[in-house]
Write an enzyme that holds these catalytic residues in place. Structure first.
Site, PDB file in Angstrom:
ATOM      1  N   SER A   1       0.851  -1.181   0.000  1.00  0.00           N
ATOM      2  CA  SER A   1       0.000   0.000   0.000  1.00  0.00           C
ATOM      3  C   SER A   1       0.887   1.231   0.000  1.00  0.00           C
ATOM      4  CB  SER A   1      -0.897   0.015   1.237  1.00  0.00           C
ATOM      5  OG  SER A   1      -1.541   1.261   1.406  1.00  0.00           O
TER       6      SER A   1
ATOM      7  N   TYR B   1      -2.283  -0.751  10.197  1.00  0.00           N
ATOM      8  CA  TYR B   1      -2.461  -1.130   8.795  1.00  0.00           C
ATOM      9  C   TYR B   1      -1.169  -0.857   8.027  1.00  0.00           C
ATOM     10  CZ  TYR B   1      -3.853  -0.660   3.897  1.00  0.00           C
ATOM     11  OH  TYR B   1      -3.925  -0.762   2.535  1.00  0.00           O
TER      12      TYR B   1
END
Length: 272
Positions: free
Chosen positions: A145, A158
């Site tokens: 990401s 995350y």
């Protein structure tokens, strides 16, 4: 190493029930690949199968909980029983955390994010690698990401899970040099998916961030656009794929001035 052309290849896709995952499946089918679609949501897999239409004879669906190592370990033989072999894996499945600070985040939620995003990717890589090494050419594509290289306030766990995927994949690339297995790491930016809803990350903090950013000219990629870029990167055997204008821009900023990049994200998130 030769790049993998997906036509007539068998590719496993996790998180295939929606968002980027379902678009990866349809992209691969359109290019003549056979696909093993993996997701924990059985209803989503059924919808995916129905949407495949005449292509569903080239599609198998597998309901798997990626946090359960035994379920993942049983998957390669299921895929091979249906398709005869396996040539590639795209580890797309992932969730985000609620938009809160680490100090307020439950340990159970921290564990779940790490289990799905990192350990799910690791389990899939470990169990499929012996089969991939037997193929003339094969490929592993892992989705990290933008949050795996720049810190996003309220998404620190995350980000940590995706940073772990980043280094895992980069290490894997180095370890597999000289073999038939190619490796690609993908850094998606903002993509218009249901990941917030599916992760149970909706709430007051998210609503506040969404409202603060509602007037900003930020156009997320569509899941189809992201999927197209990912498959292109895989077929071109790219080491690194930046999927999104924001991901590309922040990658540059982070290389030049990491502190500035972190501050820019924090300011635009308007996170408190």
């Amino acid at each position: 190493m030769l790049a993998i052309i997906v036509s007539n290849k068998v590719i496993v896709v996790t998180g295939a029930g929606g968002g980027i995952g379902s678009n990866l499946v349809h992209n691969l089918l359109s290019k003549g690949a056979r696909v093993a679609a993996v997701d924990i949501d059985e209803e989503a897999l059924e919808k995916l199968n129905n949407k495949a239409g005449e292509k569903n004879e080239y599609l198998s669906t597998h309901r798997v909980n990626l946090t359960n190592r035994e379920e993942v370990e049983a998957l390669p033989e299921q895929v091979i029983a249906h398709h005869g072999t396996v040539d590639g894996v795209i580890n797309n499945a992932g969730i985000i955390q609620p938009f809160i600070n680490i100090s307020e985040l439950d340990i159970e939620k921290i564990q779940l994010v790490m289990d799905i995003n990192f350990y799910g990717t690791l389990y899939m890589t470990k169990v499929f690698l012996p089969y991939l090494l037997k193929r003339p050419t094969a490929h592993i594509t892992n989705l990290s990401s933008m949050g795996g290289f720049v810190p996003v306030p309220g998404q620190s766990i995350y980000g940590a899970s995706k940073a772990a995927v980043k280094l895992l994949t980069e290490g894997l690339y180095s370890e597999l040099k000289g073999t038939n297995v190619n490796v690609t790491i993908v850094f998606p930016g903002a993509v218009a998916t249901d990941i917030i809803k599916n992760s149970g990350a909706e709430g007051d903090a998210y609503d506040s961030i969404k409202k603060a950013n509602s007037n900003k000219k930020v156009k997320p990629f569509t899941p189809k656009e992201a999927a197209d870029i990912i498959i292109e990167g895989m077929e071109r055997n790219k080491y690194r794929v930046l999927a999104g204008r924001d991901s590309k821009l922040l990658d540059v900023f982070n290389r030049l001035n990491p502190k500035f990049a972190a501050g820019l994200i924090a300011k635009n998130m308007n996170f408190k």
